[in-house]
Design a protein around this motif. Structure first.
Motif: not given
Length: 449
Positions: A303-321
């Motif tokens: 989680l430490g390696r991808v935490s910033m990526t998760l935070y920034l990009w986590h609404m993109v899956p909502v748009l894709a869905a």
């Protein structure tokens, strides 16, 4: 206090480091889950998609924010890490400007990559003739998480002075920050939108950040009676301010509420910050023991390696869905907030998780590129020239301002990003990332024969 055992500059060693990483990862995961849970999509008969505000339409869901609003934990852990980092930097002869720039680079570089992909996509949608209202909703979804970035950038930039105040006055300096935040809130209640009231954005979150200093240097962990008093007092103050004061229960903004606990942070939020941080510190001994189990640590560490990526990009899956299942009319659409709607939430979360995992794989080349750029800009370089310091401060101010605008209005308020915000963010980020000149060492004069 025994300072002989440190891992990453942290008093307390490996166990402490693991728990800090766990808190940061858990905070990000809870933010992601919280946003996913409260995101409601509705497809109208004309084919358009709306996103009704769940916290406003189903009012009892505001209580869920007590579970998902754990950003105080992130500021607590961030303060812990920053205290050790700044102390080591200073002991090595480094200055404030270089340290602040290094911290800003770590946030702005991945954010610039995110904006650099999102903005052209929105512009392409406008060129293709997409509905302006839809683009506005997409732009808002892509920037809703930006509120955290300008606040954290400012608090990080103030670290040398916050740390100096803490070293001189201890927890009295933290109490002073809390007191000033209450004054700022009183001003805001009397004059909504006052610049003085806006200071609460920094003051309240700086309280959690400074508590991280007390955790890092060992002053707080052993004072369990004090921590229990702070946890109980914070919880009681929150309950009283909600029950008898003017503040709502929701710990994120709700459009139907006149006041907000986060915009700017209210005394109720301050009480929640204190209670949550104290509980985290009280749980530290048990959690540090639990995280000694390698199987558990192997789950937490990535989680430490991808935490910033998760935070920034986590609404993109909502748009894709939304595009895959709502625009195609494949998604079941029970009434928002009904029992059937809640029954579908686990499926919704599972689908978004799959989309997110695929996105993380797709973003690997971007992350490798960011690592190369991160090395090229020399984030550990010292900044000593006055013009470099001023350029960095101007860049940081521009980046903070544009991120604040986007957090409030979205990346595309109507149909496309405003050119001035894009230019301001690009220029500000470039000034921060611009490597300072390398030090030139004059050759020693040769000795005469």
């Amino acid at each position: 206090m025994d300072r002989s055992v440190r891992d990453g500059g942290t008093v307390g060693g490996v166990d402490r480091v693991r728990y800090v990483d766990f808190l940061r990862g858990a905070a990000i995961v809870m933010v992601v889950l919280g946003h996913w849970v409260i995101t409601a999509l509705v497809r109208h008969p004309d084919g358009t998609i709306a996103a009704p505000e769940l916290l406003a339409t189903v009012e009892w869901t505001q209580w869920l924010t007590l579970l998902f609003q754990i950003m105080p934990v992130f500021f607590l852990a961030g303060g812990h890490v920053a205290a050790g980092s700044w102390r080591r930097h200073r002991e090595g002869g480094g200055g404030a400007a270089g340290w602040v720039r290094a911290r800003a680079v770590r946030l702005l570089l991945p954010t610039a990559a995110y904006v650099g992909i999102a903005v052209p996509c929105l512009a392409a949608g406008r060129t293709a003739g997409a509905d302006p209202g839809l683009l506005g909703m997409v732009g808002w979804a892509l920037a809703m998480q930006f509120w955290f970035l300008p606040v954290y950038l400012v608090v990080s930039a103030l670290t040398p002075w916050l740390y100096a105040a803490y070293r001189r006055w201890g927890l009295a300096s933290t109490a002073a920050l809390a007191g000033l935040s209450l004054v700022a809130d009183l001003v805001d209640l009397a004059d909504r939108g006052s610049p003085v009231g806006a200071a609460g954005y920094v003051l309240v979150w700086a309280v959690a950040y400074q508590l991280g200093f007390g955790w890092e240097d060992g002053r707080l962990p052993g004072r369990r009676p004090l921590l229990w008093a702070v946890a109980g007092g914070g919880a009681a103050a929150f309950a009283g301010l909600v029950a008898f004061g003017p503040y709502p229960v929701s710990l994120i903004r709700v459009s139907t509420e006149e006041l907000s606990n986060t915009d700017p942070p209210s005394p109720a939020m301050l009480a929640w910050v204190l209670a949550q941080c104290a509980l985290c510190l009280l749980a530290a001994p048990a959690m540090e023991r639990a995280l000694r189990a390698e199987w558990l640590w192997r789950l937490v560490r990535p989680l430490g390696r991808v935490s910033m990526t998760l935070y920034l990009w986590h609404m993109v899956p909502v748009l894709a869905a939304a595009a895959a299942f709502y625009l195609t009319d494949l998604a079941p659409e029970p009434v928002v907030g009904s029992g059937a709607w809640w029954a579908w939430r686990p499926v919704w979360i599972a689908v978004l998780t799959l989309f997110l995992l695929g996105l993380l794989v797709a973003l690997r080349p971007v992350e490798r590129g960011l690592l190369r750029v991160g090395g090229a800009v020399r984030p550990q370089a010292e900044v000593r020239q006055p013009y470099s310091v001023l350029a960095g401060l101007a860049g940081l101010a521009a980046a903070v301002w544009t991120l604040t605008v986007w957090a409030g209005e979205g990346l595309a308020r109507t149909d496309a990003p405003a050119g001035w915000t894009v230019a301001g963010f690009a220029a500000g980020t470039a000034l921060v990332l611009l490597p300072p000149p390398r030090a030139v060492v004059a050759p020693e004069a040769s000795e005469a024969g």
